[in-house]
Motif scaffolding. Structure first.
Motif, PDB file in Angstrom:
ATOM      1  N   THR A  62      35.734  45.071  51.339  1.00  0.00           N
ATOM      2  CA  THR A  62      36.690  44.919  50.098  1.00  0.00           C
ATOM      3  C   THR A  62      37.299  43.463  50.185  1.00  0.00           C
ATOM      4  O   THR A  62      36.950  42.615  51.083  1.00  0.00           O
ATOM      5  N   ARG A  63      38.001  43.400  49.261  1.00  0.00           N
ATOM      6  CA  ARG A  63      38.796  41.985  49.439  1.00  0.00           C
ATOM      7  C   ARG A  63      39.343  41.684  50.721  1.00  0.00           C
ATOM      8  O   ARG A  63      39.553  40.512  51.146  1.00  0.00           O
ATOM      9  N   LEU A  64      40.180  42.832  51.256  1.00  0.00           N
ATOM     10  CA  LEU A  64      40.802  42.447  52.283  1.00  0.00           C
ATOM     11  C   LEU A  64      39.747  42.267  53.626  1.00  0.00           C
ATOM     12  O   LEU A  64      40.165  41.267  54.370  1.00  0.00           O
ATOM     13  N   THR A  65      38.690  43.106  53.871  1.00  0.00           N
ATOM     14  CA  THR A  65      37.955  42.676  54.948  1.00  0.00           C
ATOM     15  C   THR A  65      37.361  41.497  54.740  1.00  0.00           C
ATOM     16  O   THR A  65      37.137  40.630  55.631  1.00  0.00           O
ATOM     17  N   HIS A  66      36.985  41.042  53.285  1.00  0.00           N
ATOM     18  CA  HIS A  66      36.309  39.712  53.207  1.00  0.00           C
ATOM     19  C   HIS A  66      37.423  38.612  53.725  1.00  0.00           C
ATOM     20  O   HIS A  66      36.867  37.826  54.322  1.00  0.00           O
ATOM     21  N   SER A  67      38.794  38.684  53.399  1.00  0.00           N
ATOM     22  CA  SER A  67      39.695  37.852  53.624  1.00  0.00           C
ATOM     23  C   SER A  67      39.819  37.818  55.292  1.00  0.00           C
ATOM     24  O   SER A  67      39.913  36.437  55.547  1.00  0.00           O
ATOM     25  N   ALA A  94      45.067  34.251  52.088  1.00  0.00           N
ATOM     26  CA  ALA A  94      45.811  34.083  50.579  1.00  0.00           C
ATOM     27  C   ALA A  94      44.707  33.871  49.697  1.00  0.00           C
ATOM     28  O   ALA A  94      45.097  33.948  48.348  1.00  0.00           O
ATOM     29  N   HIS A  95      43.674  33.296  49.998  1.00  0.00           N
ATOM     30  CA  HIS A  95      42.788  32.710  48.699  1.00  0.00           C
ATOM     31  C   HIS A  95      42.255  33.644  47.931  1.00  0.00           C
ATOM     32  O   HIS A  95      42.318  33.305  46.559  1.00  0.00           O
ATOM     33  N   ASP A  96      42.403  34.696  47.952  1.00  0.00           N
ATOM     34  CA  ASP A  96      41.852  35.775  47.192  1.00  0.00           C
ATOM     35  C   ASP A  96      43.028  36.815  46.500  1.00  0.00           C
ATOM     36  O   ASP A  96      42.813  37.672  45.803  1.00  0.00           O
ATOM     37  N   LEU A  97      44.312  36.453  46.884  1.00  0.00           N
ATOM     38  CA  LEU A  97      45.429  37.242  46.468  1.00  0.00           C
ATOM     39  C   LEU A  97      45.669  37.419  44.781  1.00  0.00           C
ATOM     40  O   LEU A  97      46.114  38.527  44.329  1.00  0.00           O
ATOM     41  N   ALA A 188      34.488  28.277  54.469  1.00  0.00           N
ATOM     42  CA  ALA A 188      34.355  29.636  55.461  1.00  0.00           C
ATOM     43  C   ALA A 188      34.173  30.807  54.399  1.00  0.00           C
ATOM     44  O   ALA A 188      33.540  31.878  54.634  1.00  0.00           O
ATOM     45  N   ASP A 189      34.969  30.699  53.182  1.00  0.00           N
ATOM     46  CA  ASP A 189      34.803  31.602  52.169  1.00  0.00           C
ATOM     47  C   ASP A 189      33.390  31.944  51.716  1.00  0.00           C
ATOM     48  O   ASP A 189      32.845  33.021  51.715  1.00  0.00           O
ATOM     49  N   GLU A 190      32.662  30.869  51.575  1.00  0.00           N
ATOM     50  CA  GLU A 190      31.192  31.011  50.968  1.00  0.00           C
ATOM     51  C   GLU A 190      30.552  31.474  52.168  1.00  0.00           C
ATOM     52  O   GLU A 190      29.507  32.346  51.955  1.00  0.00           O
TER      53      GLU A 190
HETATM   54 MG    MG Z   1      36.658  34.805  48.801  1.00  0.00          MG
END
Ligand code: MG
Length: 383
Positions: A62-67, A94-97, A188-190
């Motif tokens: 999910t966005r949470l585990t991704h973050s 915070a990058h995907d909030l 790191a996101d990528e």
């Molecule tokens: Mg992201």
């Protein structure tokens, strides 16, 4: 490793918009991270789509585990390079909030709805969440984060918007770079999503090992694992391959960046901003291998007809919610009606549309689906 001179440091921070007394026990960047973790927007990431919609399975990211994965990769690299670990963690978390429900399909739909009102972009929205939308503190709106965290959250921005944003947008006008902690969170996101999307894609049986084995990055790791453990079961095999891919990207990033930093010799974070090129980067070969994987995922996973079907539904949900609320704000609970009137009073129809977009962007997948059903299905309960 000790803090490097080119790292962000609380002593040279450009500070917060609303000045606050320092904490006795935590650095400003630790406090930023803590404020992010305690925010409502952060909790909602648990039920927001990364690639697979939440109800499709409990094992997908999910966005949470991704973050969390982004933060973990960032921290490893930050420690190896002597950067501020707390700052890069704060930016990563915070990058995907600002992401809408339903991932990129949701953001594209909301952007289309907002075309006449300034558009919608999830990265700008992440900054808007921490600068304005979180309503928790008595003395200010937003989380009042340090400049360096805000600088890291704002990854890209067009010129007009940059002019509106003031100091935090200036680098998009004068062509400078953010601090290394911000550059790091971005890469790191990528690294995180390319690798976990391979894992999720295999789990969903939308990707096949035989196809992935045509990619250099995957093949190298796969050959090593397969020759060492030819009988390894599927789940262990996948994990052993992915951990090697992440490790080779992370190691390459640390080595290449160390060399670039040594060439440029930045004395402080200001030198990093003025270096004329990003000092954090993958080497040429690794960069093209990474790009090859990214293209593969676009073609074989994000464009898979089953993912596209969900995107199609997501678009209809977001568009219906937007048009319904804009046309009939009276269908919203009283507190939201008051918020919309307030925004309308200062910014007219643009303010009204922005308030509706903020509300929709904040929704989780499952809330948006339930709300859609409440609005269109006559036999659904009204609340
Ligand atoms: Mg992201």
């Amino acid at each position: 490793m000790q803090r490097a001179p080119y790292a962000a440091s609380p002593a040279s921070s450009r500070g917060r918009i609303h000045p606050e007394a320092e904490s006795d026990y935590r650095s400003p960047y630790q406090r930023d991270r803590d404020r992010i973790v305690h925010s409502a927007a952060f909790r909602r990431l648990e039920y927001k789509t990364q690639v697979f919609v939440n109800h499709e399975g409990d094992m997908f990211r999910t966005r949470l585990t991704h973050s969390l994965e982004v933060a973990q990769i960032s921290r490893t690299i930050a420690r190896a390079l002597g950067l501020d670990e707390d700052l890069t963690e704060a930016i990563s978390l915070a990058h995907d909030l600002g992401h809408t429900p339903f991932g990129h399909a949701g953001q594209d739909a909301l952007n289309t709805c907002m075309q006449d009102f300034g558009g919608f972009e999830h990265n700008l929205q992440s900054l808007r969440v921490v600068d304005e939308l979180e309503a928790k503190y008595a003395e200010f709106s937003g989380l009042n984060l340090t400049f360096e965290t805000r600088e890291g959250i704002l990854k890209h921005c067009d010129r007009d918007k940059a002019l509106e944003l003031g100091e935090v947008g200036r680098r998009f006008i004068d062509g400078t770079y953010p601090g290394l902690e911000a550059q790091l969170a971005n890469i790191a996101d990528e690294i995180a999503y390319n690798n976990h999307d391979v894992d999720d894609g295999l789990r969903a049986e939308m990707l096949q090992i035989e196809d992935l084995a045509r990619l250099d990055l995957f093949a190298e790791a796969y050959d090593e694992v397969h020759s060492r453990w030819p009988e390894l079961d599927y789940r262990r095999l996948v994990h052993e391959v992915i951990r090697r891919m992440i490790n080779s990207l992370v190691s390459n990033l640390i080595e290449t960046s160390t060399a670039r930093i040594a060439e440029s010799q930045p004395a402080d974070i200001e030198d990093v901003r003025q270096a004329g090129r990003p000092l954090l980067a993958l080497g040429e070969t690794m960069r093209s291998r990474n790009l090859e994987l990214k293209r593969f995922l676009r073609e074989h996973l994000y464009h898979d007809y089953r993912v596209q079907r969900m995107s199609h539904k997501a678009q209809r949900i977001v568009t219906t919610l937007f048009e319904t609320y804009i046309g009939k704000p009276g269908l919203l609970p009283p507190a939201l009606q008051a918020e919309i009137r307030h925004c309308e009073a200062s910014d007219g129809e643009v303010g009204r549309a922005r308030a509706v977009a903020d509300y929709i962007a904040g929704m989780t997948d499952r809330f948006a689906i339930a709300e859609y059903q409440r609005l269109v299905d006559p036999v659904q309960p009204i609340r």
